[in-house]
Design a protein around this motif. Structure first.
Motif, PDB file in Angstrom:
ATOM      1  N   LYS A 106      -5.527  -9.865   9.894  1.00 17.44           N
ATOM      2  CA  LYS A 106      -4.600  -9.260   8.930  1.00 17.44           C
ATOM      3  C   LYS A 106      -4.326  -7.790   9.243  1.00 17.44           C
ATOM      4  N   SER A 107      -5.360  -7.011   9.430  1.00 13.33           N
ATOM      5  CA  SER A 107      -5.196  -5.571   9.672  1.00 13.33           C
ATOM      6  C   SER A 107      -4.402  -5.307  10.940  1.00 13.33           C
ATOM      7  N   THR A 108      -4.685  -6.042  11.983  1.00  7.97           N
ATOM      8  CA  THR A 108      -3.967  -5.861  13.243  1.00  7.97           C
ATOM      9  C   THR A 108      -2.491  -6.189  13.076  1.00  7.97           C
TER      10      THR A 108
ATOM     11  N   GLU B 232      -2.158  -5.991   2.423  1.00  4.25           N
ATOM     12  CA  GLU B 232      -3.259  -6.687   3.090  1.00  4.25           C
ATOM     13  C   GLU B 232      -4.074  -7.374   2.003  1.00  4.25           C
TER      14      GLU B 232
ATOM     15  N   SER C 205      -0.798  -3.448  10.942  1.00  2.00           N
ATOM     16  CA  SER C 205      -0.683  -2.212  11.718  1.00  2.00           C
ATOM     17  C   SER C 205       0.449  -2.300  12.735  1.00  2.00           C
TER      18      SER C 205
ATOM     19  N   PRO D  60      -3.479  -1.336   1.133  1.00  7.52           N
ATOM     20  CA  PRO D  60      -4.671  -1.691   1.907  1.00  7.52           C
ATOM     21  C   PRO D  60      -5.496  -2.800   1.255  1.00  7.52           C
ATOM     22  N   ASP D  61      -6.449  -3.279   2.010  1.00  4.48           N
ATOM     23  CA  ASP D  61      -7.378  -4.288   1.516  1.00  4.48           C
ATOM     24  C   ASP D  61      -7.994  -3.770   0.213  1.00  4.48           C
TER      25      ASP D  61
END
Length: 184
Positions: free
Chosen positions: A13-15, A72, A18, A31-32
């Motif tokens: 998810k983060s990748t 996210e 981003s 953000p998460d």
């Protein structure tokens, strides 16, 4: 366009977010929710996931983030986590699940695109024991079941499962979101 990127922990998810925001800086990143809760948790449990669900649901219904948002994790993730910890023996989860389902369904009404990143052997992201692999696998399966629940996912929400390497995931997200490969 309000996008939620869902998946179990260590699913990419983060990748993906981003990479997407580098090409589409007009999007605000939410953000998460783990980063936004004040509590320090020793181990995953129902209380921790309920707190994150409240954050995830609340921010989706808030108007202060603007129209171009990519989040996210969403409440669907934490509903799956609550169900998983209940399945894995946390007795506190049962009482929260119905409330969590209602919060999730309400919050998802404000989403345009729900992106799901399932775990696949082809695109495996390896994790250690500290990442609770049984919980990870259980949540992955539950998210994939929950996205098919019409009581949770309104017909107005486009749902897309994305797999592949990071470049393929980005291309698929851009197509699903209807944004060009370069920033507007």
């Amino acid at each position: 366009m309000r996008i939620v990127v869902s998946g179990t922990h260590a699913s990419g998810k983060s990748t993906l977010i981003s990479d997407f925001v580098l090409r589409h800086p007009e999007f605000t990143v939410l953000p998460d929710p783990f980063e936004l809760i004040d509590e320090a948790w020793d181990a995953p449990g129902a209380a921790m996931f309920a707190a994150q669900l409240r954050v995830a649901a609340g921010r989706l219904t808030a108007e202060d983030h603007g129209r171009w948002v990519i989040a996210e994790r969403g409440p669907l993730d934490f509903l799956a986590y609550l169900m998983a910890v209940t399945d894995l023996g946390d007795d506190h989860g049962d009482a929260l699940i119905e409330t969590a389902r209602a919060m999730t369904a309400h919050a998802l009404r404000s989403v345009d695109l729900l992106v799901v990143l399932p775990l696949t052997s082809r695109d495996a992201i390896e994790v250690g024991a500290e990442e609770h692999p049984a919980l990870r696998a259980t949540v992955d399966g539950l998210i994939l079941e929950l996205v098919d629940d019409p009581d949770l996912i309104p017909a107005s929400v486009a749902v897309v499962e994305i797999t592949g390497d990071p470049s393929a995931r980005l291309t698929t997200l851009e197509a699903a979101a209807g944004v060009p490969a370069a920033s507007r």
